[in-house]
Write a protein that holds these residues in place. Structure first.
Motif, PDB file in Angstrom:
ATOM      1  N   LEU A 209      33.333 -55.207  39.722  1.00  0.00           N
ATOM      2  CA  LEU A 209      32.842 -55.899  38.535  1.00  0.00           C
ATOM      3  C   LEU A 209      32.771 -54.839  37.436  1.00  0.00           C
ATOM      4  CD1 LEU A 209      31.647 -58.485  37.308  1.00  0.00           C
ATOM      5  CD2 LEU A 209      29.404 -57.711  38.051  1.00  0.00           C
ATOM      6  N   PRO A 210      33.649 -54.925  36.434  1.00  0.00           N
ATOM      7  CA  PRO A 210      33.626 -53.865  35.418  1.00  0.00           C
ATOM      8  C   PRO A 210      32.439 -54.037  34.472  1.00  0.00           C
ATOM      9  CG  PRO A 210      35.400 -55.459  34.966  1.00  0.00           C
ATOM     10  CD  PRO A 210      34.712 -55.917  36.214  1.00  0.00           C
ATOM     11  N   PHE A 211      31.608 -53.009  34.368  1.00  0.00           N
ATOM     12  CA  PHE A 211      30.443 -53.024  33.477  1.00  0.00           C
ATOM     13  C   PHE A 211      30.634 -51.985  32.388  1.00  0.00           C
ATOM     14  CE2 PHE A 211      27.731 -55.265  36.554  1.00  0.00           C
ATOM     15  CZ  PHE A 211      26.905 -55.962  35.691  1.00  0.00           C
ATOM     16  N   ARG A 212      30.730 -52.448  31.154  1.00  0.00           N
ATOM     17  CA  ARG A 212      30.915 -51.475  30.064  1.00  0.00           C
ATOM     18  C   ARG A 212      29.579 -50.845  29.681  1.00  0.00           C
ATOM     19  NH1 ARG A 212      33.450 -54.525  26.786  1.00  0.00           N
ATOM     20  NH2 ARG A 212      31.700 -55.163  25.511  1.00  0.00           N
TER      21      ARG A 212
ATOM     22  N   ALA B 136      37.587 -57.185  30.766  1.00  0.00           N
ATOM     23  CA  ALA B 136      38.824 -56.702  31.390  1.00  0.00           C
ATOM     24  C   ALA B 136      38.442 -55.453  32.180  1.00  0.00           C
ATOM     25  CB  ALA B 136      39.862 -56.344  30.336  1.00  0.00           C
ATOM     26  N   ARG B 137      39.228 -55.121  33.196  1.00  0.00           N
ATOM     27  CA  ARG B 137      38.907 -53.926  33.991  1.00  0.00           C
ATOM     28  C   ARG B 137      38.839 -52.686  33.115  1.00  0.00           C
ATOM     29  NH1 ARG B 137      39.581 -54.401  39.792  1.00  0.00           N
ATOM     30  NH2 ARG B 137      40.117 -56.554  40.169  1.00  0.00           N
ATOM     31  N   GLU B 138      39.710 -52.610  32.125  1.00  0.00           N
ATOM     32  CA  GLU B 138      39.674 -51.460  31.220  1.00  0.00           C
ATOM     33  C   GLU B 138      39.277 -51.960  29.831  1.00  0.00           C
ATOM     34  OE1 GLU B 138      43.527 -49.695  32.024  1.00  0.00           O
ATOM     35  OE2 GLU B 138      42.909 -49.197  34.075  1.00  0.00           O
ATOM     36  N   GLY B 139      38.243 -52.790  29.815  1.00  0.00           N
ATOM     37  CA  GLY B 139      37.796 -53.425  28.569  1.00  0.00           C
ATOM     38  C   GLY B 139      36.788 -52.551  27.844  1.00  0.00           C
ATOM     39  N   TYR B 140      37.279 -51.633  27.026  1.00  0.00           N
ATOM     40  CA  TYR B 140      36.396 -50.684  26.339  1.00  0.00           C
ATOM     41  C   TYR B 140      35.751 -51.287  25.092  1.00  0.00           C
ATOM     42  CZ  TYR B 140      38.135 -47.325  29.656  1.00  0.00           C
ATOM     43  OH  TYR B 140      38.414 -46.690  30.831  1.00  0.00           O
ATOM     44  N   LYS B 141      36.228 -52.480  24.687  1.00  0.00           N
ATOM     45  CA  LYS B 141      35.649 -53.176  23.534  1.00  0.00           C
ATOM     46  C   LYS B 141      35.550 -54.661  23.894  1.00  0.00           C
ATOM     47  CE  LYS B 141      37.181 -50.184  19.949  1.00  0.00           C
ATOM     48  NZ  LYS B 141      38.263 -49.627  19.276  1.00  0.00           N
ATOM     49  N   TRP B 142      34.696 -55.413  23.178  1.00  0.00           N
ATOM     50  CA  TRP B 142      34.595 -56.852  23.425  1.00  0.00           C
ATOM     51  C   TRP B 142      35.950 -57.519  23.230  1.00  0.00           C
ATOM     52  CZ3 TRP B 142      31.078 -59.048  26.152  1.00  0.00           C
ATOM     53  CH2 TRP B 142      29.756 -58.593  26.133  1.00  0.00           C
ATOM     54  N   LEU B 143      36.737 -57.001  22.268  1.00  0.00           N
ATOM     55  CA  LEU B 143      38.000 -57.679  21.953  1.00  0.00           C
ATOM     56  C   LEU B 143      39.081 -57.464  23.003  1.00  0.00           C
ATOM     57  CD1 LEU B 143      38.225 -57.154  18.099  1.00  0.00           C
ATOM     58  CD2 LEU B 143      37.674 -59.232  19.382  1.00  0.00           C
ATOM     59  N   LYS B 144      38.862 -56.462  23.878  1.00  0.00           N
ATOM     60  CA  LYS B 144      39.851 -56.239  24.934  1.00  0.00           C
ATOM     61  C   LYS B 144      39.528 -57.201  26.088  1.00  0.00           C
ATOM     62  CE  LYS B 144      42.973 -53.737  27.354  1.00  0.00           C
ATOM     63  NZ  LYS B 144      42.807 -52.578  28.195  1.00  0.00           N
ATOM     64  N   MET B 145      40.307 -58.280  26.155  1.00  0.00           N
ATOM     65  CA  MET B 145      40.020 -59.306  27.159  1.00  0.00           C
ATOM     66  C   MET B 145      41.217 -59.497  28.073  1.00  0.00           C
ATOM     67  SD  MET B 145      38.378 -62.441  25.180  1.00  0.00           S
ATOM     68  CE  MET B 145      37.752 -62.054  23.576  1.00  0.00           C
ATOM     69  N   SER B 146      40.942 -59.720  29.344  1.00  0.00           N
ATOM     70  CA  SER B 146      42.008 -60.092  30.256  1.00  0.00           C
ATOM     71  C   SER B 146      41.599 -61.413  30.900  1.00  0.00           C
ATOM     72  CB  SER B 146      42.187 -59.011  31.330  1.00  0.00           C
ATOM     73  OG  SER B 146      42.756 -59.578  32.480  1.00  0.00           O
TER      74      SER B 146
ATOM     75  N   TRP C  91      38.653 -64.405  34.763  1.00  0.00           N
ATOM     76  CA  TRP C  91      38.659 -65.552  35.668  1.00  0.00           C
ATOM     77  C   TRP C  91      38.354 -65.098  37.097  1.00  0.00           C
ATOM     78  CZ3 TRP C  91      37.578 -70.226  36.320  1.00  0.00           C
ATOM     79  CH2 TRP C  91      37.989 -70.913  37.470  1.00  0.00           C
ATOM     80  N   ALA C  92      38.934 -63.965  37.488  1.00  0.00           N
ATOM     81  CA  ALA C  92      38.688 -63.466  38.852  1.00  0.00           C
ATOM     82  C   ALA C  92      37.196 -63.197  39.056  1.00  0.00           C
ATOM     83  CB  ALA C  92      39.512 -62.205  39.107  1.00  0.00           C
ATOM     84  N   SER C  93      36.504 -62.684  38.033  1.00  0.00           N
ATOM     85  CA  SER C  93      35.056 -62.440  38.162  1.00  0.00           C
ATOM     86  C   SER C  93      34.291 -63.755  38.224  1.00  0.00           C
ATOM     87  CB  SER C  93      34.531 -61.624  36.975  1.00  0.00           C
ATOM     88  OG  SER C  93      35.073 -60.334  36.998  1.00  0.00           O
ATOM     89  N   LEU C  94      34.655 -64.701  37.346  1.00  0.00           N
ATOM     90  CA  LEU C  94      33.909 -65.973  37.303  1.00  0.00           C
ATOM     91  C   LEU C  94      34.103 -66.786  38.579  1.00  0.00           C
ATOM     92  CD1 LEU C  94      34.550 -67.044  33.604  1.00  0.00           C
ATOM     93  CD2 LEU C  94      32.423 -66.179  34.594  1.00  0.00           C
ATOM     94  N   ALA C  95      35.307 -66.658  39.169  1.00  0.00           N
ATOM     95  CA  ALA C  95      35.614 -67.459  40.358  1.00  0.00           C
ATOM     96  C   ALA C  95      35.096 -66.812  41.643  1.00  0.00           C
ATOM     97  CB  ALA C  95      37.129 -67.666  40.450  1.00  0.00           C
ATOM     98  N   TRP C  96      34.601 -65.575  41.542  1.00  0.00           N
ATOM     99  CA  TRP C  96      34.110 -64.849  42.728  1.00  0.00           C
ATOM    100  C   TRP C  96      32.854 -65.532  43.259  1.00  0.00           C
ATOM    101  CZ3 TRP C  96      35.938 -61.708  46.100  1.00  0.00           C
ATOM    102  CH2 TRP C  96      35.139 -60.823  46.819  1.00  0.00           C
ATOM    103  N   PRO C  97      32.754 -65.719  44.594  1.00  0.00           N
ATOM    104  CA  PRO C  97      31.567 -66.419  45.112  1.00  0.00           C
ATOM    105  C   PRO C  97      30.247 -65.750  44.698  1.00  0.00           C
ATOM    106  CG  PRO C  97      33.147 -65.921  46.884  1.00  0.00           C
ATOM    107  CD  PRO C  97      33.715 -65.367  45.627  1.00  0.00           C
TER     108      PRO C  97
END
Ligand SMILES: Cc1cc2nc3c(=O)[nH]c(=O)nc-3n(C[C@H](O)[C@H](O)[C@H](O)COP(=O)(O)OP(=O)(O)OC[C@H]3O[C@@H](n4cnc5c(N)ncnc54)[C@H](O)[C@@H]3O)c2cc1C
Length: 400
Positions: A220-223, A275-285, A290-296
């Motif tokens: 879970l990427p945490f900035r 995003a995994r390498e999401g250094y800013k809010w605007l960097k979205m994957s 979706w992979a994080s939201l769909a994780w149990p």
């Protein structure tokens, strides 16, 4: 020891592994997808050499941090790299935090943090940090600051000097087990190794899945975002001022750190990155999000930590809220003193399918492939000790 060894990842942990192996005479090749070393967590962190205050006694974090601190200090001395023992205060700003501070003190003493002092006298607190506010603190005088990217570069030079290779622009896209060996498929051609060790940080779960490891834990990427103090206000902080952390959360809270080059940064907070390498809010994957939201584990985690999530996200988007958190510790701080956004790092925090955030370092073994699954802070401090631990427990002849 195995013959040909591949290391995936050119952060401090991968390079520390390669250095231990290459200097012991192994044939080592590092595969790194970026154009330079340290482009992710290792080059975007607080630069603190932790002394082991927080970690559960007996855990890998506690034992490898204590060992790693001394190793990093000695390495910096040997290479002539900056290492400054500026010391850390963990401050209870009011009586409600004194109980949690006592737990930090207990853990610190069990972990053998050197020369730790409990401070209940405000005058003494002010001697250490003249502008701090609080009712009590623990002081760790040997907590230090360094430049982890410079350390990794120096370790990389040792790897090359010992005959190892570091291949940049080389992204691992797949791995196949072939009669006891590992074919590693990369964007720059295939390699066959006897053993592979992956220290792929934000991508460690994806690399683990290439060899059929359990999908859990996932990353879970945490900035963590920083502000810099204005240059003419850096005298507000002599060393490091930390809050008493929330024990339910594996992050340490927004703190003040005088860096090795004398800048003072404030942060990092902890917001989910899109995003995994999401250094800013605007960097979205969309794929990563979706992979994080769909994780149990997504709903159990959200249910448990939503208040903290809202608080951290608000502080990220609204500067005065971030400022107010910092100003609790240094009342003279003014909003305008938080001058420039000081960049951000993204933590590779592993979380289970039950929503729990993994607390300790974790390693997976799948045949001849060893994957570091969870190596967040203090893994930079502990990097040499982690490398030695992995080699001893996973690559020694008896474990081959
Ligand atoms: C905001 C923040 C503050 C922190 N503060 C501290 C601190 O003060 N002290 C401390 O001790 N620790 C701190 N940490 C933690 C520390 O930075 C990390 O634990 C440490 O850097 C982990 O190193 P690593 O080599 O495992 O990962 P990384 O440095 O992330 O390296 C992983 C490498 O793997 C590469 N890679 C990934 N996938 C592939 C692939 N498929 N093919 C090829 N290459 C690949 C990546 O490009 C990357 O270079 C902090 C972290 C953050 C984010």
């Amino acid at each position: 020891m195995a013959n040909r060894i591949g290391i995936i990842g050119g952060g401090i942990v991968g390079i520390a592994l390669a250095r231990e192996l290459a200097t012991a005479g192994a044939d080592v090749t590092v595969l790194e997808k970026e154009a330079r070393l340290s482009q992710h967590q290792t080059g975007h962190n607080s630069g603190v050499v932790h002394a082991g205050l927080y970690y559960a006694p007996g855990s890998l974090k506690a034992t490898l941090c204590a060992k790693g601190r001394v190793q990093i200090r000695d390495f910096c001395e040997e290479k002539g790299l900056p290492y400054r023992e500026i010391g850390k205060l963990v401050v209870a700003v009011d009586d409600t935090e004194v109980g949690a501070l006592a737990e930090i003190e207990r853990r610190s003493r069990e972990n053998g943090v050197p020369d730790l002092a409990r401070i209940d006298d405000v005058a003494r607190l002010r001697e250490i940090e003249p502008h701090v506010a609080g009712v009590a603190a623990v002081h760790s005088p040997h907590t230090a600051v360094v430049d982890y990217a410079a350390i990794t570069e120096a370790m990389g030079q040792d790897v090359r000097a010992a005959g190892g290779s570091i291949l940049l622009h080389t992204k691992v896209t797949d791995m196949r087990l072939e009669s006891g060996r590992v074919r590693v498929v990369t964007t720059a051609g295939d390699h066959v190794f006897d053993r592979v060790i992956a220290a792929a940080g934000l991508h460690s779960d994806l690399v683990a899945r290439m060899v059929g490891a359990d999908p859990s834990p996932k990353i879970l990427p945490f900035r963590g975002e920083y502000w810099e103090l204005r240059h003419d206000r850096t005298d507000l902080v002599k060393g490091m001022i930390y809050p008493v952390p929330d024990p339910r959360f594996p992050f340490l809270g927004v703190h003040f750190t005088r860096g090795v080059y004398d800048n003072v940064h404030v942060g990092p907070n902890a917001v989910p990155a899109l995003a995994r390498e999401g250094y800013k809010w605007l960097k979205m994957s969309p794929k990563d999000t979706w992979a994080s939201l769909a994780w149990p584990g997504a709903w159990p985690l959200a249910k448990q930590h939503w208040r903290m999530g809202v608080d951290e996200i608000s502080g990220s988007l609204i500067k005065p809220l971030y400022y107010r958190k910092a100003q609790r510790f240094v009342p003279e701080l003014r909003l305008g003193d938080l001058d420039v956004k000081g960049g951000a790092g993204v933590r590779a925090q592993a979380w289970g399918s039950d929503g729990s955030l993994l607390d300790d370092f974790a390693v997976d073994q799948v045949g001849p492939v060893t994957v570091l699954r969870n190596a967040p802070s203090p893994a930079a401090t502990s990097s040499i000790a982690i490398a030695q631990h992995v080699l001893e427990h996973y690559l020694a002849p008896s474990s081959s």
